[in-house]
Design an enzyme around this catalytic site. Structure first.
Site, PDB file in Angstrom:
ATOM      1  CG  ASP A  31      -6.259  -8.972  -0.159  1.00 35.27           C
ATOM      2  OD1 ASP A  31      -6.459  -8.988   0.988  1.00 35.27           O
ATOM      3  OD2 ASP A  31      -6.149  -8.272  -0.963  1.00 35.27           O
ATOM      4  N   GLY A  55     -10.386  -6.591  -1.909  1.00 35.38           N
ATOM      5  CA  GLY A  55     -10.000  -8.070  -1.238  1.00 35.38           C
ATOM      6  C   GLY A  55     -10.563  -9.072  -2.140  1.00 35.38           C
ATOM      7  CB  ALA A  70      -2.560  -1.282  -2.701  1.00 32.16           C
ATOM      8  CG  HIS A  83      -2.104  -1.004   1.103  1.00 29.86           C
ATOM      9  ND1 HIS A  83      -3.301  -0.937   0.334  1.00 29.86           N
ATOM     10  CD2 HIS A  83      -2.217  -2.361   1.560  1.00 29.86           C
ATOM     11  CE1 HIS A  83      -4.239  -1.818   0.384  1.00 29.86           C
ATOM     12  NE2 HIS A  83      -3.266  -2.732   1.131  1.00 29.86           N
TER      13      HIS A  83
HETATM   14 ZN   LIG Z   1      -5.601  -7.338   2.654  1.00 28.95          ZN
END
Ligand SMILES: [Zn+2]
Length: 387
Positions: A274, A314, A217, A187
């Site tokens: 995820d 996700g 991300a 991220h």
């Molecule tokens: Zn995640």
């Protein structure tokens, strides 16, 4: 004594007609079948090591970031019934008090043996690359908060995702070193050098480093501005870290998975789901932390009110489906098993699983000739069925 027969995927290659015996919770032996074994063993097409998912937010309606103990247990059992015999339960960015509280809930679940630890995703990430992390919950790196969450985890907090450019990133690595946690970088909007500096600090301390869902991300690789993705890909190719891939055909194009598979090799890349609570469930409305998610055609996206397409929120796959997908595409089954099991076990330092060898925990996934799931063994027994 349980006896299984089929093509066994072992660290030294596929044994085409193998007998795998299980005694108690351990693999007792792995050997080629002989004429004397004519009637021996329950037969399957393939016997794989039980899968290891180091990034997973839930399934079957249960959500690790916010469900109660029973809901989290349901999620863990759902994935286990589909072959994921080792699992880290992942949290998402949330206020510190919530993270401390929920980590304690998940530590209870780990004490029960239902999960193998906790992964904290955020809140020390980059707001501009929040993906499905609640931007309101994202804060600069706070080593004291990380230590408090680790304490609440009573040794079960195994991994934390933070952005290399967050405040106090090197001190976060120090906390990882103190508690024996994986530093997972993601991220992020970091440049190449900032990413490398965090990796080098982790290497000095002996901290294992992973990339949180490589390519998702974070900015794509630009040939004049290589950035975090290039730094992590390069480091993984050199065996300095392991990159996560959400290899579900949604988060990454299959050819992008191939690119990493062939350059980094399965030793340094790991499949992760995820997954969120909608894994194994019908399309509809769900929640991920405090964010609303809509699942359409099996793809989870943040719910929007203006008709625009929300960020992917996700996954909804199980590791089993990722393995099936890539074998059906013609990829090598032993390499797929490495990325779904062996490499994840290595990341977690779990030496007794992730591969089919005598003495290892008897975590096994048996498939039929169509690669459909035929049997799961977890600690030598069939896990309770789940949705
Ligand atoms: Zn995640």
């Amino acid at each position: 004594m349980i006896s299984l027969r089929g093509a066994a995927v072992t660290p030294t290659g596929v044994v085409p007609d193998a007998i795998v015996t299980v005694s108690g919770d351990r693999i007792a032996s792995v050997r080629p079948a002989t004429d004397a074994d004519a009637a021996a063993g329950e037969r399957f097409a393939w016997i794989l090591p039980g899968f290891v998912d180091i990034h997973n937010h839930g399934g079957a309606g249960g959500s690790f970031p916010d469900s109660d103990l029973a809901g989290c247990r349901t999620a863990a059992r759902h994935h286990r019934a589909h072959g994921t015999t080792t699992l880290l339960a992942s949290l998402v960015s949330a206020p510190g008090a919530h993270l401390v509280r929920q980590t304690a809930v998940l530590a209870d679940l780990a004490d029960e043996g239902e999960i193998d630890g906790v992964h904290l995703e955020g809140p020390f990430v980059n707001k501009c690359r929040c993906g499905a992390q609640d931007p309101a919950a994202i804060i600069p790196g706070d080593p004291d908060l990380l230590a408090r969450v680790a304490e609440a985890g009573r040794g079960w907090l195994r991994s934390v995702t933070f952005a290399p450019e967050t405040a106090h990133a090197l001190e976060l690595v120090n906390v990882c070193s103190h508690y024996g946690m994986v530093a997972s970088l993601g991220h992020t909007d970091a440049d190449f050098d900032t990413t490398l500096a965090v990796l080098e600090h982790a290497e000095r301390l002996g901290v294992t480093v992973t990339a949180t869902h490589l390519f998702n991300a974070m900015p794509p690789i630009h040939h004049r501005v290589p950035g975090a993705a290039a730094a992590m890909l390069d480091a993984a190719a050199l065996g300095r870290m392991v990159v996560e891939l959400v290899a579900d055909g949604v988060h990454l194009h299959d050819r992008t998975v191939d690119l990493v598979w062939d350059t980094v090799t399965p030793t340094n890349a790991v499949f992760v789901t995820d997954a969120m609570s909608a894994a194994g469930m019908a399309d509809g409305a769900y929640e991920l932390g405090d964010l609303h998610v809509t699942v359409t055609g099996g793809i989870a996206r943040l719910t929007t009110t203006d008709g625009t397409q929300g960020s992917i929120a996700g996954g909804t796959s199980r590791l089993l489906e990722q393995v099936q997908r890539h074998i059906r595409r013609g990829r090598d089954i032993a390499q797929a098993a490495a990325m779904a099991a062996t490499t994840g076990a290595k990341v977690l330092g779990l030496a007794d699983r992730g591969s089919i060898v005598a003495g290892n925990r008897a975590d096994l996934v048996c498939l039929d000739a169509d690669l459909k799931l035929a049997k799961v063994l977890w600690r030598g027994a069939e896990p309770p069925s789940a949705q």
